[in-house]
Design a protein around this motif. Structure first.
Motif, PDB file in Angstrom:
ATOM      1  N   VAL A 114       5.040   8.382  16.348  1.00 26.47           N
ATOM      2  CA  VAL A 114       5.876   7.441  17.108  1.00 26.47           C
ATOM      3  C   VAL A 114       5.940   6.097  16.379  1.00 26.47           C
ATOM      4  N   VAL A 115       4.813   5.634  15.862  1.00 24.66           N
ATOM      5  CA  VAL A 115       4.793   4.379  15.103  1.00 24.66           C
ATOM      6  C   VAL A 115       5.664   4.508  13.855  1.00 24.66           C
ATOM      7  N   ALA A 116       5.529   5.628  13.130  1.00 24.92           N
ATOM      8  CA  ALA A 116       6.310   5.831  11.910  1.00 24.92           C
ATOM      9  C   ALA A 116       7.807   5.893  12.201  1.00 24.92           C
ATOM     10  N   THR A 117       8.178   6.592  13.252  1.00 22.63           N
ATOM     11  CA  THR A 117       9.593   6.706  13.591  1.00 22.63           C
ATOM     12  C   THR A 117      10.150   5.358  14.040  1.00 22.63           C
ATOM     13  N   SER A 118       9.366   4.605  14.778  1.00 19.67           N
ATOM     14  CA  SER A 118       9.795   3.271  15.199  1.00 19.67           C
ATOM     15  C   SER A 118       9.934   2.346  13.990  1.00 19.67           C
ATOM     16  N   ALA A 119       9.013   2.475  13.047  1.00 19.57           N
ATOM     17  CA  ALA A 119       9.101   1.684  11.813  1.00 19.57           C
ATOM     18  C   ALA A 119      10.326   2.095  10.996  1.00 19.57           C
ATOM     19  N   LEU A 120      10.716   3.362  11.094  1.00 18.76           N
ATOM     20  CA  LEU A 120      11.920   3.821  10.403  1.00 18.76           C
ATOM     21  C   LEU A 120      13.142   3.048  10.904  1.00 18.76           C
ATOM     22  N   LYS A 121      13.205   2.847  12.204  1.00 14.74           N
ATOM     23  CA  LYS A 121      14.279   2.041  12.788  1.00 14.74           C
ATOM     24  C   LYS A 121      14.192   0.601  12.266  1.00 14.74           C
ATOM     25  N   ALA A 122      12.982   0.059  12.254  1.00  7.79           N
ATOM     26  CA  ALA A 122      12.778  -1.325  11.820  1.00  7.79           C
ATOM     27  C   ALA A 122      12.969  -1.511  10.314  1.00  7.79           C
ATOM     28  N   SER A 123      12.905  -0.429   9.535  1.00  8.29           N
ATOM     29  CA  SER A 123      13.015  -0.542   8.078  1.00  8.29           C
ATOM     30  C   SER A 123      14.433  -0.824   7.611  1.00  8.29           C
ATOM     31  N   ASP A 124      15.405  -0.693   8.523  1.00  8.24           N
ATOM     32  CA  ASP A 124      16.808  -0.956   8.196  1.00  8.24           C
ATOM     33  C   ASP A 124      17.249  -0.120   6.993  1.00  8.24           C
ATOM     34  N   MET A 156      15.306   1.843   5.141  1.00 10.86           N
ATOM     35  CA  MET A 156      14.261   1.753   4.112  1.00 10.86           C
ATOM     36  C   MET A 156      14.533   0.607   3.131  1.00 10.86           C
ATOM     37  N   THR A 157      15.194  -0.447   3.610  1.00 11.21           N
ATOM     38  CA  THR A 157      15.466  -1.614   2.765  1.00 11.21           C
ATOM     39  C   THR A 157      14.476  -2.747   3.005  1.00 11.21           C
ATOM     40  N   ARG A 158      13.670  -2.652   4.054  1.00 13.04           N
ATOM     41  CA  ARG A 158      12.643  -3.659   4.335  1.00 13.04           C
ATOM     42  C   ARG A 158      11.296  -3.075   3.940  1.00 13.04           C
ATOM     43  N   LEU A 159      10.570  -3.771   3.100  1.00 10.80           N
ATOM     44  CA  LEU A 159       9.376  -3.236   2.452  1.00 10.80           C
ATOM     45  C   LEU A 159       8.269  -2.830   3.412  1.00 10.80           C
ATOM     46  N   TRP A 160       7.790  -3.730   4.265  1.00 10.85           N
ATOM     47  CA  TRP A 160       6.624  -3.430   5.090  1.00 10.85           C
ATOM     48  C   TRP A 160       6.884  -2.343   6.129  1.00 10.85           C
ATOM     49  N   PRO A 161       8.019  -2.375   6.818  1.00 12.99           N
ATOM     50  CA  PRO A 161       8.284  -1.242   7.716  1.00 12.99           C
ATOM     51  C   PRO A 161       8.400   0.081   6.951  1.00 12.99           C
ATOM     52  N   SER A 162       8.921   0.039   5.724  1.00 15.12           N
ATOM     53  CA  SER A 162       9.031   1.260   4.920  1.00 15.12           C
ATOM     54  C   SER A 162       7.654   1.814   4.564  1.00 15.12           C
ATOM     55  N   PHE A 163       6.720   0.945   4.234  1.00 14.00           N
ATOM     56  CA  PHE A 163       5.343   1.387   3.986  1.00 14.00           C
ATOM     57  C   PHE A 163       4.747   2.019   5.242  1.00 14.00           C
ATOM     58  N   LEU A 164       5.027   1.418   6.387  1.00 13.82           N
ATOM     59  CA  LEU A 164       4.523   1.950   7.652  1.00 13.82           C
ATOM     60  C   LEU A 164       5.113   3.337   7.937  1.00 13.82           C
ATOM     61  N   VAL A 165       6.368   3.543   7.576  1.00 15.60           N
ATOM     62  CA  VAL A 165       7.001   4.854   7.747  1.00 15.60           C
ATOM     63  C   VAL A 165       6.247   5.900   6.935  1.00 15.60           C
ATOM     64  N   VAL A 166       6.084   5.655   5.658  1.00 16.67           N
ATOM     65  CA  VAL A 166       5.449   6.634   4.766  1.00 16.67           C
ATOM     66  C   VAL A 166       3.994   6.864   5.173  1.00 16.67           C
ATOM     67  N   GLY A 167       3.257   5.794   5.399  1.00 17.37           N
ATOM     68  CA  GLY A 167       1.854   5.932   5.798  1.00 17.37           C
ATOM     69  C   GLY A 167       1.705   6.594   7.155  1.00 17.37           C
ATOM     70  N   GLY A 168       2.543   6.211   8.098  1.00 20.34           N
ATOM     71  CA  GLY A 168       2.467   6.777   9.447  1.00 20.34           C
ATOM     72  C   GLY A 168       2.739   8.268   9.467  1.00 20.34           C
ATOM     73  N   TYR A 169       3.759   8.690   8.725  1.00 16.59           N
ATOM     74  CA  TYR A 169       4.051  10.128   8.675  1.00 16.59           C
ATOM     75  C   TYR A 169       2.963  10.893   7.928  1.00 16.59           C
TER      76      TYR A 169
END
Length: 109
Positions: A18-28, A30-43
């Motif tokens: 859920v955190v990773a998927t939410s970060a995917l939304k926040a990553s715009d 995958m153009t925003r660095l920190w949310p993109s890291f959260l996506v990869v790490g979370g999954y």
């Protein structure tokens, strides 16, 4: 043999997904660095924990719980943090998902 620990790992896998998927939304996209890291790490964490649960719990049950509660968690997160609508129809859909997961669990007993 099923243990409480397996259910804890499953719960943590769901939270991580859920955190990773939410970060995917926040990553715009995958153009925003920190949310993109959260996506990869979370999954990565979610799939690792999911794999651990499969050592002791049946795959059909685990996937139903993980996917179903993940959908519910993402819908609630979308409403809480991204201003997404939470309509009676969406609520009915969530109820059907939870009911479906309960039926899958009942069939594995």
């Amino acid at each position: 043999m099923m243990s409480i620990g397996s259910y804890v790992l499953l719960g943590l896998a769901i939270i991580s997904e859920v955190v990773a998927t939410s970060a995917l939304k926040a990553s715009d996209g995958m153009t925003r660095l920190w949310p993109s890291f959260l996506v990869v790490g979370g999954y990565a964490i979610a799939f690792y924990l999911l794999a651990l649960t499969l050592k002791t719990l049946p795959v059909g049950f685990v996937y139903a719980i993980w996917a179903g509660l993940g959908v519910v968690g993402v819908a609630l997160t979308g409403a809480a943090f991204f201003g997404e609508s939470f309509t009676p129809i969406k609520l009915a859909g969530i109820a059907l998902i939870i009911g479906g997961v309960a039926l899958v669990k009942g069939s594995t007993a």
